[in-house]
Design a protein around this motif. Structure first.
Motif, PDB file in Angstrom:
ATOM      1  N   ALA A  47       5.315   4.028  11.788  1.00 16.41           N
ATOM      2  CA  ALA A  47       5.197   3.908  10.328  1.00 16.41           C
ATOM      3  C   ALA A  47       4.581   2.568   9.932  1.00 16.41           C
ATOM      4  N   MET A  48       5.007   1.504  10.581  1.00 13.00           N
ATOM      5  CA  MET A  48       4.493   0.170  10.251  1.00 13.00           C
ATOM      6  C   MET A  48       3.001   0.063  10.606  1.00 13.00           C
ATOM      7  N   PHE A  57       7.814  -7.617   7.787  1.00  8.18           N
ATOM      8  CA  PHE A  57       6.506  -6.956   7.656  1.00  8.18           C
ATOM      9  C   PHE A  57       5.334  -7.916   7.836  1.00  8.18           C
ATOM     10  N   GLY A  95       0.934   2.481  10.809  1.00  5.23           N
ATOM     11  CA  GLY A  95       0.207   3.323   9.846  1.00  5.23           C
ATOM     12  C   GLY A  95      -0.064   2.600   8.546  1.00  5.23           C
ATOM     13  N   SER A  96       0.917   1.843   8.040  1.00  2.00           N
ATOM     14  CA  SER A  96       0.697   1.202   6.748  1.00  2.00           C
ATOM     15  C   SER A  96      -0.189  -0.032   6.869  1.00  2.00           C
ATOM     16  N   TYR A 111       8.855  -5.689  13.562  1.00  2.00           N
ATOM     17  CA  TYR A 111       9.259  -5.521  12.155  1.00  2.00           C
ATOM     18  C   TYR A 111      10.726  -5.907  11.954  1.00  2.00           C
ATOM     19  N   GLU A 113       2.356  -7.419  10.416  1.00  4.14           N
ATOM     20  CA  GLU A 113       0.975  -7.304   9.954  1.00  4.14           C
ATOM     21  C   GLU A 113       0.082  -8.325  10.688  1.00  4.14           C
ATOM     22  N   ALA A 144      -3.664   1.283   7.222  1.00  2.00           N
ATOM     23  CA  ALA A 144      -4.080   1.833   5.919  1.00  2.00           C
ATOM     24  C   ALA A 144      -4.564   0.712   5.008  1.00  2.00           C
ATOM     25  N   ALA A 145      -3.803  -0.379   4.923  1.00  2.00           N
ATOM     26  CA  ALA A 145      -4.177  -1.495   4.050  1.00  2.00           C
ATOM     27  C   ALA A 145      -5.479  -2.133   4.536  1.00  2.00           C
TER      28      ALA A 145
END
Lengths: 247, 247
Positions: free
Chosen positions: A68-69, A147, A71-72, A142, A151, A75-76
């Motif tokens: 999930a992390m 986050f 993926g986000s 995470y 990142e 995405a960003a």
């Protein structure tokens, strides 16, 4: 006698943790806060471990979180990098980046499997363990650092080194062939020179130097000859791109 | 004359932005930094707008971003809340929470459609616009305020108010029937009293007071009678749960 034994055991455990701490720091590019999350990320189901509340202690739930992390963050990144890409494009590019094949490659390159605690032989793990460990590792980052660090890790260690939008779009199939074609056109001699090394991590690596006109233009290191060549060619491509645009 | 006209236009725009700012702040629970992201989140494709670089300016790409952010926040919540749930359980629960139906419900409850700038009539939007706007809104929060605020919004406005794991697991189908059953068993009279109101937002709301033994136990407000009843019953259930555990 038992106290002495405990003391020795405690010290040896600390030393072991110290080595683990150093290795994790090297992969992360920053220091972890708590090792327990990374230990969990490397505990295989077969170790049959339980946490203090009796829940299974292994990396499988962390895979869900890491996926999930990842993926986000991707995405960003795509949202910001490709302002002209529509929703369908962004979705397609993300699935290329987080493909099973690509995750396995990442896990293998970080040699995450060398950390695994397991009761089965590593030969029984199968190919997907590399990607699963990689996802679990992201999940651990995470939980340990939040986050922003998650990142940062994905940006520095994955996006900068592995995510090439032009290539993913199929505009550039191989930087190696691009460079070879260019050298032939320019009548410039070129050579890829290899050195094989085993690294400190027990994983075999290939280092390559790419020379053009008898001058070293780019170096790269990877887990296969093909990958090292491609990395070096990509770096050389960026060197020449700058030269061309400065003309 | 033109300068005066521009000045008036600028002032009237500011006033409009002022109202928009207030409304967005109310939904968010904190102040936005830049309104442009939220404006994008409410711009329908039919408005045919372009940004300064000539890229389409509408909420469709923000949906992709918001969907990813929502996915990772919910993943982290489930990971922490349900330590006994395995990967399959966590995946299943997340898809229940971010189901199309649920996202539409959330968008509708925030009445996001009232902000939409569009060249087609709102009757042509179809049901899914509510969920799409909701995803785009989450994407705008991420771009405007970063992950932490995005997480804060999702925690306070969605998870606390809408995500009930027991209910999602199917252990509790309806709090209303649970409360009615309990009242009948205890021989306690109960009543749901409704007030209909139109709110400031132009959306119809139903407020309900749940009395048990002629004492008001819980209040709730929602966009349908059924939802308001269920919310009030859930609150009453938590009141009694505490009473029972304090015995």
């Amino acid at each position: 006698m038992r106290r002495l034994f405990n003391k020795i055991r405690k010290n040896s455990r600390s030393q072991e943790d110290g080595i683990f701490f150093e290795k994790i720091t090297k992969i992360l590019g920053f220091q972890p806060n708590e090792l327990k999350y990374y230990k969990k990320a490397f505990t295989h189901r077969s170790a049959n471990k339980l946490d203090e509340k009796g829940n299974p202690f292994n990396y499988e739930r962390l895979e869900f979180l890491g996926d999930a992390m990842l993926g986000s963050v991707i995405a960003a990144h795509l949202y910001n990098e490709v302002p002209s890409g529509d929703e369908g494009y962004l979705t397609k590019m993300r699935s290329k980046i987080v493909s099973r094949e690509h995750l396995n490659e990442l896990g293998r390159d970080f040699n995450l499997v060398s950390f695994v605690e397991s009761k089965v032989n590593s030969s029984q793990f199968g190919e997907n363990i590399h990607g699963n460990l990689f996802e679990a590792f992201i999940g651990a980052i995470y939980l340990d650092k939040g986050f922003t660090y998650c990142e940062k890790f994905i940006q520095n260690k994955i996006i900068k080194q592995y995510v090439d939008i032009a290539k993913l779009e199929g505009k550039v199939i191989s930087y190696k062939s691009l460079i070879i074609e260019w050298c032939q056109k320019e009548k410039a001699p070129f050579a890829f020179d290899f050195i094989e090394d085993n690294g400190q991590e027990g994983q075999k690596y290939f280092s390559v130097k790419l020379s053009i006109n008898n001058k070293i233009i780019a170096k790269a290191r990877a887990t296969s000859k093909k990958k090292a060549e491609e990395k070096a060619a990509q770096r050389a491509y960026f060197v020449f791109q700058e030269k061309i645009s400065n003309k």
